[in-house]
Design an enzyme around this catalytic site. Sequence first.
Site, PDB file in Angstrom:
ATOM      1  N   LYS A 196       1.445  72.293  -2.770  1.00 31.12           N
ATOM      2  CA  LYS A 196       0.630  71.603  -3.824  1.00 31.12           C
ATOM      3  C   LYS A 196       1.427  71.086  -5.074  1.00 31.12           C
ATOM      4  CE  LYS A 196      -3.239  69.968  -4.764  1.00 31.12           C
ATOM      5  NZ  LYS A 196      -3.952  69.113  -3.735  1.00 31.12           N
ATOM      6  N   SER A 415      -6.496  65.396  -0.788  1.00 23.60           N
ATOM      7  CA  SER A 415      -7.010  66.626  -1.656  1.00 23.60           C
ATOM      8  C   SER A 415      -8.532  66.456  -1.785  1.00 23.60           C
ATOM      9  CB  SER A 415      -6.085  66.439  -2.828  1.00 23.60           C
ATOM     10  OG  SER A 415      -6.153  67.704  -3.584  1.00 23.60           O
TER      11      SER A 415
END
Length: 635
Positions: A196, A415
Amino acid sequence: MKQFFTALAANLVTIAVCVVALILLVLGVAASAGSRGAVEVRPGSILVVDLDQPLADQASRTDPPGLFDEALSAGVTALPLRSATLAIRAAADDDRISGILLRGTVASDGVRSGYAALRELRGALQDFKASKKPVHAYLVTPDVSTYYVASAADSITLDPFGSLLFPGMASEQVFLSGLFEKYGIGVQVSRVGRFKAAVEPLTRRDMSPENRLQVAGYLGDLWSEVKRGVADSRSVDTLTLQQQADAQGIILPPDAQAARLVDRVGYFDTVLDDLQRIANEANTASGNAVSSRDSARTAELATLLDRPALPQIALAQYAPLAVTKARLLGASQVVAVVYAQGDIVDGEGTEGQIGGDALARELRRLRTDARVKAVVLRVNSPGGSVIASERIQRELTLINAKKPVVVSMGSLAASGGYWISTASRQIFAQPNTITGSIGVFAIVPNVKGLANSHGVTFDTVKTGRYADVFTITRPRTDAELAVIQRGTDVVYDAFIDRVAEARGLSTDSVRAIAEGRVWSGARALRLGLVDSLGGLDDALRTAARLAAITGDYDVREYPRVKSATERITELLEGGPTPVAARASAPRTSEAVTRVTGQSAAGALARDVVRELSLLSSYNDPRGLYARLPFILRIR
């Protein structure tokens, strides 16, 4: 007395706005009345596809704008992708269109004119070629994305003083942690997922090994897709293309022709001569002679190609005609295309954003509309606010329980963009779609160093240990970071559960491919994150089939783009900023673009400004985000 002056000031402002709007209206109408005429497609016309005009997924305005709208319009320059592809395919069956000219250079910001969108445009051009009508491309200094589209043409002409920029692809990221340190701004983060990387620009000075690995992975997939497309169209092999990229990078015109990457080296006038011949032959074959009236009138026309005698029409002009013709206004059955383009933010959102409240409200209306039999969600988003994503996902889940929801992924559907995609019966992606990035993060900045260096200090009184956990005046303690991390973990687990349930996978298998890692559409298909490779048209056909629609049906696009007149009315009435409307003033990044142009220094300035300006879109009530790295740059 205070209320009196307040009311007086408000009335004066309203009057001033009305006066300014009226002046602009009169001037605009006067100017357009003298120049604007009905769009005409003359026999033998060349359809001009200007690649400088970016392609967006935003719903198109199907009706031609009126004079009032033209006068008040803020100037929407992006062309809706569906309108563009529909128009090109319609041109194949239009006897008035004799061929296509591709010119210009693709202008992409990662969302508009991304590689997945270019693949759909390329597919429409290939369908057009099946009609045996020619597609010509004139290029000056085409980059990879421009050449990817232009390689689908029958004939490519490269300017003698131009060059083919074909060095491969690169992804550059801007890191701001050094800037923040210099000015005493501290940033702490909470995240789940080794890959991430959205927080890295604020916490690092370079890419982490995990981020570098994932970027290399999806960048390699996108580059392979470009090479395959070019190789198929130009009858060369991918190995030769890679050798050309590595040996030269910037390929001069004679070398490009020798390598069969272009058909000839020549000036623009030679291309115009070819197009004139094509138009004349088409008119001769159909028995359409150019009248003396037309000949006299064309001398007065200011045309796109600076050749008044050549019948031509720009794609931006032809597309509304094609879209309107394709509409089935009398159909009782509707497949709704809902566009989710831009950053996902809490609330209403503005230009370039997906407002969670606004889109959820639109989806609720479609759920209760009996004419809407199915919904296609077109996602072109890097993600954003978790709460906004969940609000949108909830409404899609409710729709999917009553009528099918099919997702069509554009260039970016990662996402939060993937989060909302899980509420569907089938997901389509392009091989070069950027997707995945199943992870969550929170950013907790503080300005203690900056404030202290200027003599500003803070002191606090509180009634609970964590009462000021969200303050920006000091760093968080380990205990406070643990509290924030616990919330981040809970949201990540919910994200994993959403994906596992939607995709029919075990949570363990989803965790193995999650960790915030970004995938290409081709890789996502193999991992089970998407169902099929295809574009918006494939999603529309599937949605109609799943809804068991028989007979004709209309395709309608939402959120509807409001006209400039409606926007002025809402402004004067004090209504909320319409989600689908274009902002009246340029954003900071757009202003920088106009000043700096396309120079390398200007591009760097734009990147830094955009990174900083994107911080303002981080408005999730809990401070949790599911988003790609701030700006995904692929060059």
